[in-house]
Design an enzyme around this catalytic site. Structure first.
Site, PDB file in Angstrom:
ATOM      1  N   GLU A  33       0.822  -1.218   0.000  1.00 16.21           N
ATOM      2  CA  GLU A  33       0.000   0.000   0.000  1.00 16.21           C
ATOM      3  C   GLU A  33       0.849   1.259   0.000  1.00 16.21           C
ATOM      4  OE1 GLU A  33      -2.950   0.126  -0.727  1.00 16.21           O
ATOM      5  OE2 GLU A  33      -3.681  -1.908  -0.364  1.00 16.21           O
ATOM      6  N   GLN A  38      -0.048   6.871  -4.991  1.00 14.47           N
ATOM      7  CA  GLN A  38       0.229   7.738  -6.150  1.00 14.47           C
ATOM      8  C   GLN A  38       1.106   7.033  -7.184  1.00 14.47           C
ATOM      9  OE1 GLN A  38      -0.843  11.556  -6.231  1.00 14.47           O
ATOM     10  NE2 GLN A  38      -2.249   9.956  -5.589  1.00 14.47           N
ATOM     11  N   THR A  39       0.967   5.728  -7.251  1.00 13.59           N
ATOM     12  CA  THR A  39       1.845   4.948  -8.119  1.00 13.59           C
ATOM     13  C   THR A  39       1.046   3.827  -8.762  1.00 13.59           C
ATOM     14  OG1 THR A  39       3.688   5.404  -6.626  1.00 13.59           O
ATOM     15  CG2 THR A  39       3.964   3.573  -8.169  1.00 13.59           C
ATOM     16  N   LEU A  76      11.551   5.405  -7.630  1.00 13.26           N
ATOM     17  CA  LEU A  76      10.101   5.314  -7.440  1.00 13.26           C
ATOM     18  C   LEU A  76       9.477   6.660  -7.102  1.00 13.26           C
ATOM     19  CD1 LEU A  76       7.821   3.282  -7.581  1.00 13.26           C
ATOM     20  CD2 LEU A  76       8.160   2.780  -5.161  1.00 13.26           C
ATOM     21  N   TYR A  78       8.688  10.259  -4.606  1.00  7.58           N
ATOM     22  CA  TYR A  78       8.064  10.546  -3.304  1.00  7.58           C
ATOM     23  C   TYR A  78       8.818   9.818  -2.198  1.00  7.58           C
ATOM     24  CZ  TYR A  78       4.093  12.924  -5.451  1.00  7.58           C
ATOM     25  OH  TYR A  78       3.295  13.799  -6.129  1.00  7.58           O
ATOM     26  N   TYR A 116      -6.497   6.640   3.693  1.00  6.28           N
ATOM     27  CA  TYR A 116      -6.600   5.576   2.690  1.00  6.28           C
ATOM     28  C   TYR A 116      -5.878   4.300   3.133  1.00  6.28           C
ATOM     29  CZ  TYR A 116      -5.379   2.426  -0.881  1.00  6.28           C
ATOM     30  OH  TYR A 116      -5.189   1.250  -1.524  1.00  6.28           O
ATOM     31  N   ASP A 134      -9.475   6.283  -2.849  1.00  7.02           N
ATOM     32  CA  ASP A 134      -8.288   6.665  -3.608  1.00  7.02           C
ATOM     33  C   ASP A 134      -8.741   7.278  -4.929  1.00  7.02           C
ATOM     34  OD1 ASP A 134      -9.187   4.522  -5.048  1.00  7.02           O
ATOM     35  OD2 ASP A 134      -7.210   3.703  -5.436  1.00  7.02           O
ATOM     36  N   CYS A 188     -13.326   1.439 -15.342  1.00 14.47           N
ATOM     37  CA  CYS A 188     -13.781   2.839 -15.307  1.00 14.47           C
ATOM     38  C   CYS A 188     -12.552   3.738 -15.303  1.00 14.47           C
ATOM     39  CB  CYS A 188     -14.646   3.063 -14.059  1.00 14.47           C
ATOM     40  SG  CYS A 188     -15.567   4.617 -14.034  1.00 14.47           S
ATOM     41  N   CYS A 195     -17.321   1.789 -21.166  1.00 13.19           N
ATOM     42  CA  CYS A 195     -18.728   1.946 -20.762  1.00 13.19           C
ATOM     43  C   CYS A 195     -19.657   0.980 -21.497  1.00 13.19           C
ATOM     44  CB  CYS A 195     -19.181   3.381 -21.004  1.00 13.19           C
ATOM     45  SG  CYS A 195     -18.300   4.592 -19.999  1.00 13.19           S
ATOM     46  N   CYS A 198     -19.855  -2.110 -19.567  1.00 16.06           N
ATOM     47  CA  CYS A 198     -19.851  -1.927 -18.111  1.00 16.06           C
ATOM     48  C   CYS A 198     -21.107  -2.520 -17.482  1.00 16.06           C
ATOM     49  CB  CYS A 198     -19.751  -0.443 -17.775  1.00 16.06           C
ATOM     50  SG  CYS A 198     -19.817  -0.109 -15.997  1.00 16.06           S
ATOM     51  N   CYS A 204     -25.594   4.202 -14.299  1.00 18.05           N
ATOM     52  CA  CYS A 204     -24.502   5.186 -14.142  1.00 18.05           C
ATOM     53  C   CYS A 204     -24.965   6.549 -14.640  1.00 18.05           C
ATOM     54  CB  CYS A 204     -23.268   4.740 -14.916  1.00 18.05           C
ATOM     55  SG  CYS A 204     -21.914   5.942 -14.884  1.00 18.05           S
TER      56      CYS A 204
END
Length: 346
Positions: A33, A38-39, A76, A78, A116, A134, A188, A195, A198, A204
């Site tokens: 996690e 952000q990856t 990587l 950050y 998160y 997220d 999505c 769509c 989906c 939706c």
DNA sequence: AAGGCGGGGGG
DNA sequence: CCCCCAGCCTT
């Protein structure tokens, strides 16, 4: 109800085969996690394998040097994630004797673990009913329910968290959380979502109002600032160079780099001697210099564009203690520096 | 409440 | 060129 059941059913048929889905070990889930913040999965996967391989348990990670953790994290981005990862490993190994917190509230106390990540670990490892929010969840919920609140506004996260917490399958929080994220990641999608196939397209709102491309709403951030970085690549006759540790705030904290001169504008070769005449490393020392890259090398970060030049400084001896050039690859460096070291090959 | 923090990939 | 990514921390 239909929403969550549909997602979980979709997930059972469409989930990718990923190593962290083979375990409920808090150490492995936590590690995955943090890496995936952000990856994208594709980018984080090899790092996850490397970390599990080199640090199989939280004790192995805790007893490592931070420099080794940063080295494995190199590329990587950050990097505060790596520093916090290491700090939290030491905390869990010593203070908690190797046992991870087993609930959302206590997980939040770990450095680098926010809403998160605490929700993800609590649900996946301990079946706690804690909804994750997220980037994928923002997208799926905003589209399906037609929510126009900007996801990066003040009320955005609260609103989406409450909605997700309302929707989560109380009997299977782990599956629901992973299902909605996987659905956002591969079905999505931000651009060109599927769509037409989906399972939720009937209900939706974005799809039925033709607003898929407008959601989620996000407030635009400021443009990146330009900076001019000049790295001094010392090379002495006895085959040494200088690498310095970046201290303080700002980018690349605790990573190494060649001595840096930041200028207001592009530093041309005609102005180089003037620009460095009072530099502490070059004062009263004979040297020859050359510019490695004639064209500015542009390195783009989220909030900064770095216009970079590498200046080769040949000297008889180094002005301060240096490192053998053959050891340069052992330091944790920004990928900008790493690429140079690889290409320059001293 | 706002800003800072990487690097890669897609359109 | 833009946006996005299994977000978090500091001010």
């Amino acid at each position: 109800m239909i929403f969550s059941k549909t997602l979980i059913h979709w997930y059972s048929n469409n989930k990718r085969n990923l190593p962290w889905r083979e375990t409920q070990e808090p150490y492995c889930i936590w590690l995955s996690e943090i890496i995936l913040q952000q990856t994208q999965v594709k980018q984080g996967l090899p790092y996850y394998q490397a970390f599990v391989g080199k640090f199989p348990t939280v004790f192995d990670l805790a007893k490592a040097d931070e420099s080794d953790v940063l080295k494995l994290w190199q590329g990587l981005g950050y990097y505060s994630r790596a520093r916090n990862l290491h700090a939290s490993a030491k905390y869990v190994a010593s203070e908690l004797k190797g046992t991870f917190p087993d609930n959302y509230k206590d997980l939040l106390k770990l450095k680098g673990v926010g809403d998160y990540t605490a929700s993800a670990i609590a649900s996946i490892c301990f079946n706690e009913v804690a909804a994750v929010v997220d980037g994928n969840v923002y997208r799926v919920l905003s589209r399906y329910f037609g929510v126009c609140t900007p996801i990066n506004s003040t009320k955005g996260p609260k609103e989406f968290k409450a909605l997700a917490q309302e929707l989560i399958d109380k009997d299977n929080p782990a599956e629901f959380n992973q299902a909605i994220m996987e659905f956002g990641a591969t079905q999505c999608k931000p651009k060109n979502p599927y769509c037409h196939i989906c399972p939720l397209n009937n209900s939706c709102i974005a799809f039925n109002k033709n607003k898929i491309h407008e959601l989620p709403v996000k407030i635009k951030s400021a443009k990146a600032k330009k900076k001019y970085f000049n790295f001094l690549v010392f090379v002495s006759e006895d085959g040494k160079t200088i690498l310095e540790k970046r201290e303080g705030k700002g980018i690349w904290q605790n990573l190494y780099q060649f001595p840096l001169i930041e200028t207001k504008n592009e530093l041309k070769i005609e102005s180089f001697e003037k620009a460095v005449e009072n530099h502490k490393l070059l004062n009263d020392m004979p040297f020859e210099y050359s510019l490695y890259n004639k064209e500015l090398l542009v390195h783009k970060l989220s909030h900064q564009h770095l216009y970079t030049k590498f200046w080769i400084i040949n000297t008889k001896q180094l002005p301060i203690e240096g490192v053998p050039v053959s050891k340069a690859q052992e330091f944790a460096v920004p990928i900008l520096i790493g690429n140079f070291i690889e290409e320059f090959n001293f």
